[in-house]
Design a protein around this motif. Structure first.
Motif, PDB file in Angstrom:
ATOM      1  N   ARG A 140      -3.706   1.019   1.097  1.00 57.49           N
ATOM      2  CA  ARG A 140      -3.945   2.148   0.190  1.00 57.49           C
ATOM      3  C   ARG A 140      -4.192   1.687  -1.244  1.00 57.49           C
ATOM      4  O   ARG A 140      -4.692   2.455  -2.064  1.00 57.49           O
ATOM      5  N   LYS A 141      -3.835   0.456  -1.529  1.00 52.90           N
ATOM      6  CA  LYS A 141      -4.027  -0.067  -2.881  1.00 52.90           C
ATOM      7  C   LYS A 141      -5.478  -0.504  -3.037  1.00 52.90           C
ATOM      8  O   LYS A 141      -6.061  -1.090  -2.142  1.00 52.90           O
ATOM      9  N   HIS A 159       2.033 -10.259   0.133  1.00 55.80           N
ATOM     10  CA  HIS A 159       3.417 -10.590  -0.222  1.00 55.80           C
ATOM     11  C   HIS A 159       4.008  -9.525  -1.150  1.00 55.80           C
ATOM     12  O   HIS A 159       5.192  -9.207  -1.042  1.00 55.80           O
ATOM     13  N   GLN A 160       3.195  -8.957  -2.012  1.00 55.70           N
ATOM     14  CA  GLN A 160       3.675  -7.874  -2.876  1.00 55.70           C
ATOM     15  C   GLN A 160       4.012  -6.631  -2.063  1.00 55.70           C
ATOM     16  O   GLN A 160       4.922  -5.888  -2.409  1.00 55.70           O
ATOM     17  N   ALA A 161       3.283  -6.403  -0.979  1.00 59.03           N
ATOM     18  CA  ALA A 161       3.531  -5.239  -0.126  1.00 59.03           C
ATOM     19  C   ALA A 161       4.752  -5.440   0.775  1.00 59.03           C
ATOM     20  O   ALA A 161       5.260  -4.483   1.352  1.00 59.03           O
ATOM     21  N   ASP A 162       5.231  -6.668   0.875  1.00 61.65           N
ATOM     22  CA  ASP A 162       6.380  -7.013   1.710  1.00 61.65           C
ATOM     23  C   ASP A 162       7.655  -6.536   1.012  1.00 61.65           C
ATOM     24  O   ASP A 162       8.281  -7.265   0.251  1.00 61.65           O
ATOM     25  N   GLY A 216       5.424  -5.076   8.258  1.00 65.36           N
ATOM     26  CA  GLY A 216       5.476  -4.087   9.318  1.00 65.36           C
ATOM     27  C   GLY A 216       4.286  -3.147   9.162  1.00 65.36           C
ATOM     28  O   GLY A 216       3.581  -3.177   8.136  1.00 65.36           O
ATOM     29  N   PRO A 217       4.052  -2.293  10.138  1.00 67.29           N
ATOM     30  CA  PRO A 217       2.911  -1.371  10.061  1.00 67.29           C
ATOM     31  C   PRO A 217       2.914  -0.487   8.810  1.00 67.29           C
ATOM     32  O   PRO A 217       1.865  -0.281   8.203  1.00 67.29           O
ATOM     33  N   ARG A 218       4.078   0.000   8.410  1.00 66.79           N
ATOM     34  CA  ARG A 218       4.142   0.856   7.222  1.00 66.79           C
ATOM     35  C   ARG A 218       3.784   0.073   5.956  1.00 66.79           C
ATOM     36  O   ARG A 218       3.019   0.544   5.118  1.00 66.79           O
ATOM     37  N   GLU A 219       4.318  -1.150   5.845  1.00 71.65           N
ATOM     38  CA  GLU A 219       4.006  -1.986   4.691  1.00 71.65           C
ATOM     39  C   GLU A 219       2.509  -2.317   4.652  1.00 71.65           C
ATOM     40  O   GLU A 219       1.888  -2.306   3.585  1.00 71.65           O
ATOM     41  N   PHE A 220       1.937  -2.580   5.819  1.00 72.84           N
ATOM     42  CA  PHE A 220       0.510  -2.908   5.887  1.00 72.84           C
ATOM     43  C   PHE A 220      -0.337  -1.701   5.475  1.00 72.84           C
ATOM     44  O   PHE A 220      -1.285  -1.837   4.703  1.00 72.84           O
ATOM     45  N   LYS A 221       0.026  -0.525   5.967  1.00 77.56           N
ATOM     46  CA  LYS A 221      -0.719   0.685   5.592  1.00 77.56           C
ATOM     47  C   LYS A 221      -0.620   0.946   4.100  1.00 77.56           C
ATOM     48  O   LYS A 221      -1.607   1.343   3.466  1.00 77.56           O
ATOM     49  N   ASN A 222       0.555   0.709   3.530  1.00 77.40           N
ATOM     50  CA  ASN A 222       0.716   0.877   2.080  1.00 77.40           C
ATOM     51  C   ASN A 222      -0.171  -0.104   1.316  1.00 77.40           C
ATOM     52  O   ASN A 222      -0.759   0.253   0.294  1.00 77.40           O
ATOM     53  N   ALA A 223      -0.266  -1.330   1.812  1.00 76.08           N
ATOM     54  CA  ALA A 223      -1.131  -2.322   1.165  1.00 76.08           C
ATOM     55  C   ALA A 223      -2.591  -1.893   1.221  1.00 76.08           C
ATOM     56  O   ALA A 223      -3.337  -2.068   0.259  1.00 76.08           O
TER      57      ALA A 223
END
Length: 130
Positions: free
Chosen positions: A47-48, A27-30, A38-45
């Protein structure tokens, strides 16, 4: 015996906490706060540091979770995945498939095939009448 029951309860409690934390991190990555990734948000998550660690603690391999996410995204109309559905799907992926799971899947696939056959029959009847 009591010790093993307590250990099992503690393990289940910790696992539930890990899934709750994973949902919170998703939810924080949303970024647009729509409850979907979305795929970009998921990839960013991914990386954390907390997300990969949680996935390991839950017994998941990163590439399996990515493949699962990509499959869900591909099946959606907007290429995004509902966070709650994703977390629920991850909980269902936990552990091994049982014979019951396979029979349940077989029954579902059989019902879908039956539906498709019926719809195809309707389409063919309509086309024949045209």
């Amino acid at each position: 015996m009591k010790d093993s029951v307590l250990l099992a309860q503690e393990h289940s409690h910790q696992e539930a906490q890990h899934f709750d934390k994973l949902a919170q991190l998703c939810h924080q990555a949303d970024e647009d706060c729509n409850g979907r990734l979305g795929p970009r948000e998921f990839k960013n998550a991914l990386r954390k540091n907390d997300v990969p660690t949680l996935l390991k603690m839950l017994g998941f391999q990163r590439h399996h979770v990515c493949e699962f996410f990509n499959h869900m995204a591909h099946e959606s109309d907007d290429n995004e995945v509902d966070i709650n559905d994703f977390i629920k799907g991850c909980t269902l992926m936990k552990g091994y498939a049982t014979t019951f799971d396979l029979h349940k899947l077989y029954a579902r696939v059989t019902n879908v095939q039956k539906d498709l056959d019926e719809r195809l029959g309707e389409i063919l009847r309509l086309l024949h009448n045209v």
